[in-house]
Design a protein around this motif. Structure first.
Motif, PDB file in Angstrom:
ATOM      1  N   VAL A 117      -9.733   1.540   4.728  1.00 47.57           N
ATOM      2  CA  VAL A 117     -10.906   1.264   3.887  1.00 47.57           C
ATOM      3  C   VAL A 117     -10.585   0.368   2.686  1.00 47.57           C
ATOM      4  N   THR A 118      -9.414  -0.271   2.700  1.00 52.65           N
ATOM      5  CA  THR A 118      -9.105  -1.225   1.631  1.00 52.65           C
ATOM      6  C   THR A 118      -9.982  -2.464   1.806  1.00 52.65           C
ATOM      7  N   ALA A 119     -10.229  -3.153   0.711  1.00 50.03           N
ATOM      8  CA  ALA A 119     -11.066  -4.358   0.758  1.00 50.03           C
ATOM      9  C   ALA A 119     -10.470  -5.413   1.699  1.00 50.03           C
ATOM     10  N   HIS A 120      -9.136  -5.566   1.686  1.00 52.91           N
ATOM     11  CA  HIS A 120      -8.529  -6.589   2.541  1.00 52.91           C
ATOM     12  C   HIS A 120      -8.642  -6.251   4.025  1.00 52.91           C
ATOM     13  N   MET A 121      -8.609  -4.962   4.380  1.00 51.43           N
ATOM     14  CA  MET A 121      -8.745  -4.610   5.794  1.00 51.43           C
ATOM     15  C   MET A 121     -10.201  -4.694   6.247  1.00 51.43           C
ATOM     16  N   ILE A 122     -11.126  -4.349   5.383  1.00 51.49           N
ATOM     17  CA  ILE A 122     -12.544  -4.492   5.729  1.00 51.49           C
ATOM     18  C   ILE A 122     -12.866  -5.968   5.965  1.00 51.49           C
ATOM     19  N   ALA A 123     -12.349  -6.842   5.101  1.00 54.04           N
ATOM     20  CA  ALA A 123     -12.562  -8.286   5.272  1.00 54.04           C
ATOM     21  C   ALA A 123     -11.895  -8.787   6.555  1.00 54.04           C
ATOM     22  N   GLU A 155       0.835  -1.204   0.000  1.00 56.98           N
ATOM     23  CA  GLU A 155       0.000   0.000   0.000  1.00 56.98           C
ATOM     24  C   GLU A 155       0.873   1.259   0.000  1.00 56.98           C
ATOM     25  N   PRO A 156       0.436   2.290  -0.733  1.00 56.61           N
ATOM     26  CA  PRO A 156       1.182   3.554  -0.716  1.00 56.61           C
ATOM     27  C   PRO A 156       1.265   4.116   0.704  1.00 56.61           C
ATOM     28  N   GLY A 157       2.461   4.478   1.106  1.00 55.81           N
ATOM     29  CA  GLY A 157       2.657   5.111   2.406  1.00 55.81           C
ATOM     30  C   GLY A 157       2.908   4.167   3.556  1.00 55.81           C
ATOM     31  N   CYS A 158       2.862   2.847   3.319  1.00 51.53           N
ATOM     32  CA  CYS A 158       3.152   1.902   4.394  1.00 51.53           C
ATOM     33  C   CYS A 158       4.657   1.840   4.608  1.00 51.53           C
ATOM     34  N   LEU A 159       5.104   2.167   5.808  1.00 51.39           N
ATOM     35  CA  LEU A 159       6.517   2.130   6.152  1.00 51.39           C
ATOM     36  C   LEU A 159       6.864   0.931   7.031  1.00 51.39           C
ATOM     37  N   LEU A 186      -2.797   6.172   6.107  1.00 52.46           N
ATOM     38  CA  LEU A 186      -3.437   5.309   7.103  1.00 52.46           C
ATOM     39  C   LEU A 186      -4.945   5.261   6.876  1.00 52.46           C
ATOM     40  N   ASP A 187      -5.547   6.413   6.617  1.00 52.27           N
ATOM     41  CA  ASP A 187      -6.994   6.463   6.364  1.00 52.27           C
ATOM     42  C   ASP A 187      -7.366   5.611   5.155  1.00 52.27           C
ATOM     43  N   ALA A 188      -6.554   5.667   4.099  1.00 46.74           N
ATOM     44  CA  ALA A 188      -6.806   4.867   2.903  1.00 46.74           C
ATOM     45  C   ALA A 188      -6.658   3.376   3.213  1.00 46.74           C
ATOM     46  N   HIS A 189      -5.675   3.027   4.037  1.00 45.68           N
ATOM     47  CA  HIS A 189      -5.456   1.639   4.452  1.00 45.68           C
ATOM     48  C   HIS A 189      -6.700   1.077   5.144  1.00 45.68           C
ATOM     49  N   LEU A 230       1.155  -5.431  17.132  1.00 48.82           N
ATOM     50  CA  LEU A 230       1.366  -5.080  15.730  1.00 48.82           C
ATOM     51  C   LEU A 230       1.881  -3.650  15.693  1.00 48.82           C
ATOM     52  N   LEU A 231       3.042  -3.451  15.086  1.00 48.07           N
ATOM     53  CA  LEU A 231       3.596  -2.110  14.919  1.00 48.07           C
ATOM     54  C   LEU A 231       3.343  -1.668  13.487  1.00 48.07           C
ATOM     55  N   GLU A 232       2.727  -0.514  13.366  1.00 51.08           N
ATOM     56  CA  GLU A 232       2.451   0.052  12.046  1.00 51.08           C
ATOM     57  C   GLU A 232       3.058   1.446  11.979  1.00 51.08           C
ATOM     58  N   LYS A 233       3.574   1.782  10.811  1.00 51.97           N
ATOM     59  CA  LYS A 233       4.061   3.137  10.575  1.00 51.97           C
ATOM     60  C   LYS A 233       3.641   3.528   9.169  1.00 51.97           C
ATOM     61  N   TRP A 234       3.026   4.695   9.068  1.00 51.24           N
ATOM     62  CA  TRP A 234       2.488   5.204   7.817  1.00 51.24           C
ATOM     63  C   TRP A 234       3.094   6.568   7.527  1.00 51.24           C
ATOM     64  N   ALA A 235       3.364   6.836   6.270  1.00 49.87           N
ATOM     65  CA  ALA A 235       4.005   8.096   5.874  1.00 49.87           C
ATOM     66  C   ALA A 235       3.139   9.300   6.230  1.00 49.87           C
ATOM     67  N   THR A 236       1.816   9.134   6.127  1.00 47.45           N
ATOM     68  CA  THR A 236       0.885  10.242   6.412  1.00 47.45           C
ATOM     69  C   THR A 236      -0.405   9.690   7.012  1.00 47.45           C
ATOM     70  N   GLN A 237      -1.165  10.566   7.616  1.00 47.46           N
ATOM     71  CA  GLN A 237      -2.476  10.180   8.128  1.00 47.46           C
ATOM     72  C   GLN A 237      -3.396   9.762   6.983  1.00 47.46           C
TER      73      GLN A 237
END
Length: 98
Positions: free
Chosen positions: A69-75, A34-38, A64-67, A54-61
């Motif tokens: 609402v992805t189909a894989h995260m909703i599932a 995904e774009p912005g996933c660090l 993260l917001d786009a992440h 789970l450690l997550e780091k995203w380039a921008t808010q």
């Protein structure tokens, strides 16, 4: 713009550890792409096999917001209550500058 760091604390129902690991293994390459996933890294608690961080780091808010609402995260969000002991606890972190 400052990167967004999350600490996600997860606890699974006893004997459901493999379900969490399977889900992570399916999600990891999708999330990494995904774009912005660090960072998207799961750790197991050495003292309790039913607990994870789970450690997550995203380039921008917005990344993260786009992440979220992805189909894989909703599932994944729909599936995780079947093996988790409760909702994940998400802590949004702010780096301390030395």
């Amino acid at each position: 713009m400052e990167a967004v760091s999350l600490v996600v604390m997860i606890e699974v129902i006893p004997r459901q550890r493999d379900a969490q690991l399977d889900l992570y293994r399916k999600l990891k390459p999708l999330v990494d792409a995904e774009p912005g996933c660090l960072q998207y890294t799961l750790f197991s608690d050495a003292a309790d096999e039913n607990r994870f961080v789970l450690l997550e780091k995203w380039a921008t808010q917005s990344a993260l917001d786009a992440h979220d609402v992805t189909a894989h995260m909703i599932a994944a969000d729909a599936l995780s209550p079947t093996f988790r002991a409760g909702p994940a606890r998400v802590i949004k972190m702010t780096a301390i500058q030395a």
